[in-house]
Scaffold this motif. Structure first.
Motif, PDB file in Angstrom:
ATOM      1  N   UNK A  26      23.406   4.581  55.464  1.00 56.91           N
ATOM      2  CA  UNK A  26      23.779   3.920  54.001  1.00 56.91           C
ATOM      3  C   UNK A  26      23.550   2.447  53.837  1.00 56.91           C
ATOM      4  N   UNK A  27      23.951   1.794  54.766  1.00 62.41           N
ATOM      5  CA  UNK A  27      24.035   0.430  54.966  1.00 62.41           C
ATOM      6  C   UNK A  27      22.549  -0.393  55.027  1.00 62.41           C
ATOM      7  N   UNK A  28      21.922   0.347  55.882  1.00 65.11           N
ATOM      8  CA  UNK A  28      20.612   0.110  56.060  1.00 65.11           C
ATOM      9  C   UNK A  28      19.506   0.155  54.709  1.00 65.11           C
ATOM     10  N   UNK A  29      19.844   1.592  54.245  1.00 67.98           N
ATOM     11  CA  UNK A  29      18.923   1.747  53.027  1.00 67.98           C
ATOM     12  C   UNK A  29      19.408   0.924  51.784  1.00 67.98           C
ATOM     13  N   UNK A  30      20.700   0.635  51.721  1.00 70.53           N
ATOM     14  CA  UNK A  30      20.908  -0.027  50.538  1.00 70.53           C
ATOM     15  C   UNK A  30      20.205  -1.344  50.389  1.00 70.53           C
ATOM     16  N   UNK A  31      20.363  -2.231  51.871  1.00 71.96           N
ATOM     17  CA  UNK A  31      19.794  -3.455  51.711  1.00 71.96           C
ATOM     18  C   UNK A  31      18.390  -3.471  51.579  1.00 71.96           C
ATOM     19  N   UNK A  32      17.719  -2.260  52.219  1.00 71.01           N
ATOM     20  CA  UNK A  32      16.119  -2.119  52.052  1.00 71.01           C
ATOM     21  C   UNK A  32      15.848  -2.076  50.774  1.00 71.01           C
ATOM     22  N   UNK A  33      16.608  -1.506  49.716  1.00 81.33           N
ATOM     23  CA  UNK A  33      16.172  -1.000  48.427  1.00 81.33           C
ATOM     24  C   UNK A  33      16.844  -2.157  47.400  1.00 81.33           C
ATOM     25  N   UNK A  34      16.981  -3.351  47.940  1.00 74.21           N
ATOM     26  CA  UNK A  34      17.324  -4.510  46.879  1.00 74.21           C
ATOM     27  C   UNK A  34      16.038  -5.083  46.588  1.00 74.21           C
ATOM     28  N   UNK A 187      37.637  -8.638  54.780  1.00 74.38           N
ATOM     29  CA  UNK A 187      36.749  -8.446  53.689  1.00 74.38           C
ATOM     30  C   UNK A 187      36.778  -6.758  53.394  1.00 74.38           C
ATOM     31  N   UNK A 188      36.590  -6.196  52.224  1.00 76.66           N
ATOM     32  CA  UNK A 188      36.423  -4.937  51.789  1.00 76.66           C
ATOM     33  C   UNK A 188      35.201  -4.745  51.650  1.00 76.66           C
ATOM     34  N   UNK A 189      34.499  -3.735  52.094  1.00 77.91           N
ATOM     35  CA  UNK A 189      33.152  -3.272  52.009  1.00 77.91           C
ATOM     36  C   UNK A 189      33.279  -1.470  51.720  1.00 77.91           C
ATOM     37  N   UNK A 190      33.383  -1.199  50.286  1.00 78.21           N
ATOM     38  CA  UNK A 190      33.226   0.237  50.345  1.00 78.21           C
ATOM     39  C   UNK A 190      31.795   0.601  50.061  1.00 78.21           C
ATOM     40  N   UNK A 191      31.659   1.652  50.856  1.00 79.16           N
ATOM     41  CA  UNK A 191      30.113   2.111  51.193  1.00 79.16           C
ATOM     42  C   UNK A 191      29.851   3.082  49.710  1.00 79.16           C
ATOM     43  N   UNK A 192      28.201   3.192  49.624  1.00 83.03           N
ATOM     44  CA  UNK A 192      27.961   4.372  48.377  1.00 83.03           C
ATOM     45  C   UNK A 192      26.879   5.002  49.466  1.00 83.03           C
ATOM     46  N   UNK A 377      22.363   9.193  39.123  1.00 89.35           N
ATOM     47  CA  UNK A 377      21.506   8.460  39.663  1.00 89.35           C
ATOM     48  C   UNK A 377      21.344   6.978  39.075  1.00 89.35           C
ATOM     49  N   UNK A 378      21.387   6.974  37.806  1.00 90.84           N
ATOM     50  CA  UNK A 378      21.061   5.637  37.113  1.00 90.84           C
ATOM     51  C   UNK A 378      22.433   4.649  37.523  1.00 90.84           C
ATOM     52  N   UNK A 379      23.420   5.292  37.416  1.00 95.47           N
ATOM     53  CA  UNK A 379      24.646   4.564  37.890  1.00 95.47           C
ATOM     54  C   UNK A 379      24.888   4.144  39.351  1.00 95.47           C
ATOM     55  N   UNK A 380      24.117   5.080  40.210  1.00 92.02           N
ATOM     56  CA  UNK A 380      23.997   4.773  41.729  1.00 92.02           C
ATOM     57  C   UNK A 380      23.224   3.572  41.912  1.00 92.02           C
ATOM     58  N   UNK A 381      22.211   3.433  41.240  1.00 93.75           N
ATOM     59  CA  UNK A 381      21.239   2.154  41.642  1.00 93.75           C
ATOM     60  C   UNK A 381      22.028   0.966  41.360  1.00 93.75           C
ATOM     61  N   UNK A 382      23.009   0.780  40.417  1.00 95.86           N
ATOM     62  CA  UNK A 382      23.726  -0.286  40.182  1.00 95.86           C
ATOM     63  C   UNK A 382      24.695  -0.307  41.275  1.00 95.86           C
ATOM     64  N   UNK A 383      25.399   0.592  41.594  1.00 97.84           N
ATOM     65  CA  UNK A 383      26.356   0.621  42.584  1.00 97.84           C
ATOM     66  C   UNK A 383      25.902   0.332  44.155  1.00 97.84           C
ATOM     67  N   UNK A 384      24.822   0.981  44.201  1.00100.91           N
ATOM     68  CA  UNK A 384      24.267   0.433  45.745  1.00100.91           C
ATOM     69  C   UNK A 384      23.733  -0.952  45.709  1.00100.91           C
ATOM     70  N   UNK A 385      23.114  -1.545  44.690  1.00 98.78           N
ATOM     71  CA  UNK A 385      22.870  -2.746  44.879  1.00 98.78           C
ATOM     72  C   UNK A 385      23.979  -3.772  44.910  1.00 98.78           C
ATOM     73  N   UNK A 386      24.978  -3.408  44.134  1.00 92.31           N
ATOM     74  CA  UNK A 386      26.227  -4.254  44.434  1.00 92.31           C
ATOM     75  C   UNK A 386      26.793  -4.229  45.805  1.00 92.31           C
TER      76      UNK A 386
END
Length: 400
Positions: A26-34, A187-192, A377-386
């Motif tokens: 999830x971490x790798x994919x979230x950065x790749x989708x920025x 730091x707090x990093x809550x994954x999606x 999915x719409x909400x997820x795109x915002x959450x994952x970018x954050x």
């Protein structure tokens, strides 16, 4: 000119802890989708223990600059022995990871293993990661030896780690209470959950996968490994209560049927199912492909997550991105996750869970609910970018 940051991500987990594998993915994919402008000065390098099956990381191959397969983070017998000896003899600290990262000119590495026989004398930025302090709250589920080992390791970490990432505010609060003297940056990093598009390509897939496993149309899904703190027994108790009133919901379980701390636990579960004639209501599929698991989640009436303790639940995040109703034990971290489809129950009340199951069996229909999925999915795109931006902010803070 802005310097490119070379970020090393370590994947040290195995199929005894699928949550650890999914965390890294999830971490790798979230950065790749920025957006391109937010990742143009970022290069990701993935370091993988040589014990890990390729199927667990092959989807990441096109998302990172390079993948390195290495023995130095493999949790093998010889490595564990070396790390254990390194606890007592500092001159025997394992420096292989340091040399590997230097050879690849890595600027930041995460998550650095808590194995405290591994040298942390990195010449780059780095952070450890603490999901939770389960052994502090559920000591009866750990041996005295394991509790002492964990306490000793966390004490070492609190004194020697420069930076620590926590999965939740709850875990950060616990750390502050248990180790108030720590000088580490926290730091707090809550994954999606970052979904794959092929999860949603075929609206018929959930039904086809249901048929593949010979499941009925209406079922609840539990997607946890059979560790004792995941609280599967509460579900069985709830089914027993309902059966007395001739209400017979079906619960399907995915996940490996093994707990290394309690090797007999899986047999206890199976014996309880047989004793109470629940084999057609409590169905164990074992460890199945991730794609199949997601399709069953889409098809289910709702997801059940009865855990006694969690760091930050992957199951809750999966349910969130699929727009699913989820029955959640009312532990603090589940409340912190705040899933839109959450219905809470006390993790020691089989009657309360039974009441919810009885109501939802008649109220809900088999999925997928395409409208709920689209909104999620719409909400997820915002959450994952954050999520990705929060991680990169941690990196920038540490390296600067």
């Amino acid at each position: 000119m802005i310097k490119t940051l070379n970020i090393g991500i370590l994947m040290q987990a195995d199929d005894n802890w699928m949550g650890g594998i999914i965390y890294i993915k999830n971490l790798v994919k979230s950065i790749a989708e920025l957006p391109a402008n937010k990742r143009e000065h970022i290069k990701l390098y993935l370091f993988i223990g040589s014990n890990l099956k390729k199927s667990y990381y092959e989807e990441l191959e096109n998302l990172v600059k390079q993948i390195y397969i290495t023995n130095c983070i493999k949790p093998s017998f010889l490595n564990r022995l070396l790390w254990k000896v390194g606890q007592s003899f500092t001159w025997l600290k394992d420096t292989r990871l340091i040399k590997l990262l230097e050879s690849k000119e890595i600027d930041f590495v995460y998550p650095v293993p808590i194995n405290w026989g591994i040298s942390w004398d990195f010449n780059c930025g780095w952070s450890t990661w603490i999901p939770d302090f389960q052994h502090k709250y559920l000591p009866s589920y750990f041996s005295t030896k394991e509790i002492k080992s964990r306490d000793k390791a966390f004490k070492y970490l609190s004194n020697n780690s420069l930076n620590i990432v926590f999965s939740s505010k709850s875990a950060l609060s616990d750390f502050a209470a248990f180790y108030p003297e720590s000088k580490a940056q926290k730091f707090v990093l809550s994954f999606r959950t970052i979904p794959n598009q092929d999860w949603f390509d075929n609206h018929l897939a959930p039904t086809l996968v249901q048929e593949k496993y010979n499941l009925p149309n209406k079922f609840f899904l539990v997607s946890n490994q059979f560790w004792i703190h995941k609280n599967h027994k509460l579900i069985i108790e709830a089914l027993i209560l309902l059966k007395r009133t001739n209400v017979k919901p079906v619960v399907v379980c995915t996940g490996k049927l093994y707990d290394s701390r309690f090797p007999k636990y899986g047999e206890e579960i199976k014996n309880s199912i047989e004793k109470n004639c629940l084999s057609d209501q409590f169905i164990i599929l074992g460890l199945i492909p991730r794609w199949d698991q997601i399709q069953l989640m889409r098809r289910s009436l709702a997801v059940i997550q009865p855990s006694l303790f969690e760091g930050w639940s992957t199951v809750v995040e999966d349910a969130r991105v699929l727009g699913k109703t989820i029955l959640l034990s009312d532990i603090s971290v589940h409340k912190e996750q705040n899933s839109p489809g959450a219905i809470f129950f006390k993790p020691d009340s089989s009657q309360e869970l039974a009441n919810h199951l009885e109501l939802l069996t008649t109220k809900l229909m088999p999925g997928p609910d395409l409208i709920s999925e689209s909104e999620a999915q719409t909400n997820n795109k915002i959450e994952c970018q954050t999520y990705a931006e929060q991680f990169l902010n941690i990196v920038q803070t540490v390296v600067s």
